[in-house]
Design a protein around this motif. Structure first.
Motif, PDB file in Angstrom:
ATOM      1  N   TYR A  89       0.805  -1.221   0.000  1.00  0.00           N
ATOM      2  CA  TYR A  89       0.000   0.000   0.000  1.00  0.00           C
ATOM      3  C   TYR A  89       0.839   1.272   0.000  1.00  0.00           C
ATOM      4  O   TYR A  89       0.322   2.374  -0.150  1.00  0.00           O
ATOM      5  CB  TYR A  89      -1.013  -0.019   1.150  1.00  0.00           C
ATOM      6  CG  TYR A  89      -2.144  -0.971   0.817  1.00  0.00           C
ATOM      7  CD1 TYR A  89      -3.148  -0.573  -0.046  1.00  0.00           C
ATOM      8  CD2 TYR A  89      -2.148  -2.282   1.288  1.00  0.00           C
ATOM      9  CE1 TYR A  89      -4.156  -1.453  -0.412  1.00  0.00           C
ATOM     10  CE2 TYR A  89      -3.148  -3.162   0.935  1.00  0.00           C
ATOM     11  CZ  TYR A  89      -4.155  -2.738   0.088  1.00  0.00           C
ATOM     12  OH  TYR A  89      -5.151  -3.617  -0.280  1.00  0.00           O
ATOM     13  N   GLY A  90       2.148   1.124   0.144  1.00  0.00           N
ATOM     14  CA  GLY A  90       3.027   2.291   0.022  1.00  0.00           C
ATOM     15  C   GLY A  90       3.446   2.554  -1.414  1.00  0.00           C
ATOM     16  O   GLY A  90       3.890   3.653  -1.753  1.00  0.00           O
ATOM     17  N   THR A  92       2.868   3.427  -5.063  1.00  0.00           N
ATOM     18  CA  THR A  92       1.778   4.166  -5.697  1.00  0.00           C
ATOM     19  C   THR A  92       2.116   4.461  -7.153  1.00  0.00           C
ATOM     20  O   THR A  92       3.267   4.455  -7.550  1.00  0.00           O
ATOM     21  CB  THR A  92       1.542   5.496  -4.949  1.00  0.00           C
ATOM     22  OG1 THR A  92       2.784   6.164  -4.795  1.00  0.00           O
ATOM     23  CG2 THR A  92       0.929   5.253  -3.585  1.00  0.00           C
ATOM     24  N   VAL A 199       9.649   0.789   0.143  1.00  0.00           N
ATOM     25  CA  VAL A 199       8.713   1.613  -0.615  1.00  0.00           C
ATOM     26  C   VAL A 199       9.448   2.755  -1.327  1.00  0.00           C
ATOM     27  O   VAL A 199       9.192   3.050  -2.499  1.00  0.00           O
ATOM     28  CB  VAL A 199       7.621   2.165   0.335  1.00  0.00           C
ATOM     29  CG1 VAL A 199       6.843   3.290  -0.306  1.00  0.00           C
ATOM     30  CG2 VAL A 199       6.703   1.030   0.778  1.00  0.00           C
TER      31      VAL A 199
END
Lengths: 209, 209
Positions: A89-90, A92, A199
């Motif tokens: 979820y980091g 993007t 990330v």
């Protein structure tokens, strides 16, 4: 990379903060990273940006082939496979798939049957389900070892590993083994590492697509 | 807390690693945290566990009322509101809601209309939509400032703030302001902080429910 996307900024305010941050970071670590290629510098700067910890300039090691191989994989929209959901979820603004199988029911069965961690089982599951791309570990040394093991056996179609698990037990060994392998890789020396490092590394590459 | 959940471990192997890790951490920072309450010690140990960075023993500050207030909120299954999705997905095993509104379309409109960051707009949106609970920021100083501002105006039903944004620009100021407020809080002094610190703090409390 557009100006607006600099270091993940998506607004004018964010861009100004990122610009000032980068100036500060260059003051802190510019000398240490002066011999790196531009894309490698960006990775290290972004890691320091997202941890506010200049020590990472000393700890991050990027294999010579990593940037070219990883960029090619990302340009082909191959899959980014992460060890935990926090890492997923980091990441993007990627047009390809970002996958994490740690909560998959099949993975739980594999872990139980083979008495391995779920993080390792998730890598094995991916290898059996047409995975092709980059493995990213910010948490689990067992994921790094499993990915390396499957790679040595020719059983996983991985192009590069971002292997930066954190911890006082096991993490450093997994990263040292990866660093000494022939797999294109990024690692952090010693116990330090973790989600923001993983990330930052991947988002830095994506920004250059 | 069951033994199996110690420091987030969910398997025997994970438990053994966590136990050894905690021994190492106590060797590194035991003296520095000896005067903290047990639940506060656990928070700091877990932060060091998830960053492998013993400096956090010096940087973490927990207000006297934080643990009691935050535990009460969590026992009532009140909402945990995070600034970014990475923090949300790191918080595990909570029976209440863990929310992050940064990608909400309404939030984007609020941000544009009021010329504020999406992180700040997401806090405002929550305050207007029956939020009650704990605000957790691992990334955005503007989220911390907005939460404090709404609290001062009596416009948000927040019980405590975990305010540990990371960065060389703005982060330290937001945390110092929070530390000097009358809101129950956890902060990290200076630029350091981030997702793993926010997540470690919250998961440490959840583990004690």
């Amino acid at each position: 990379m557009t100006d607006q996307m600099f270091m993940g900024a998506s607004t004018k305010q964010g861009y100004d903060i990122a610009t000032k941050s980068r100036e500060i970071i260059r003051g802190l670590i510019g000398d240490e990273i002066k011999d790196l290629k531009p894309a490698e510098k960006d990775i290290v700067e972004r890691i320091v940006h997202s941890t506010a910890d200049p020590e990472y300039a000393k700890l991050v090691h990027i294999s010579d082939d990593f940037v070219d191989v990883a960029m090619k994989s990302l340009r082909n929209n191959e899959t980014i496979l992460t060890d935990i959901n926090m890492v997923k979820y980091g990441i993007t603004r990627y047009d390809g798939e970002v996958e994490c199988y740690i909560k998959n029911e099949e993975v739980k069965k594999i872990a139980k049957e083979h008495q391995i961690t779920r993080a390792a089982a998730a890598i094995r599951y991916a290898s059996e389900n047409d995975f092709e791309g980059i493995v990213v570990s910010g948490n689990a040394p067992t994921a790094v070892f499993e990915a390396m093991d499957l790679y040595e056996k020719g059983e996983i179609n991985l192009k590069a590993i971002v292997g930066v698990p954190v911890g006082f037990v096991g993490a450093a060994d997994s990263k040292e083994a990866l660093r000494n392998s022939n797999i294109p890789n990024v690692i952090t020396e010693g116990p330090k590492g973790g989600t923001p490092i993983a990330v930052a590394c991947v988002n830095s590459l994506i920004q250059h697509l």
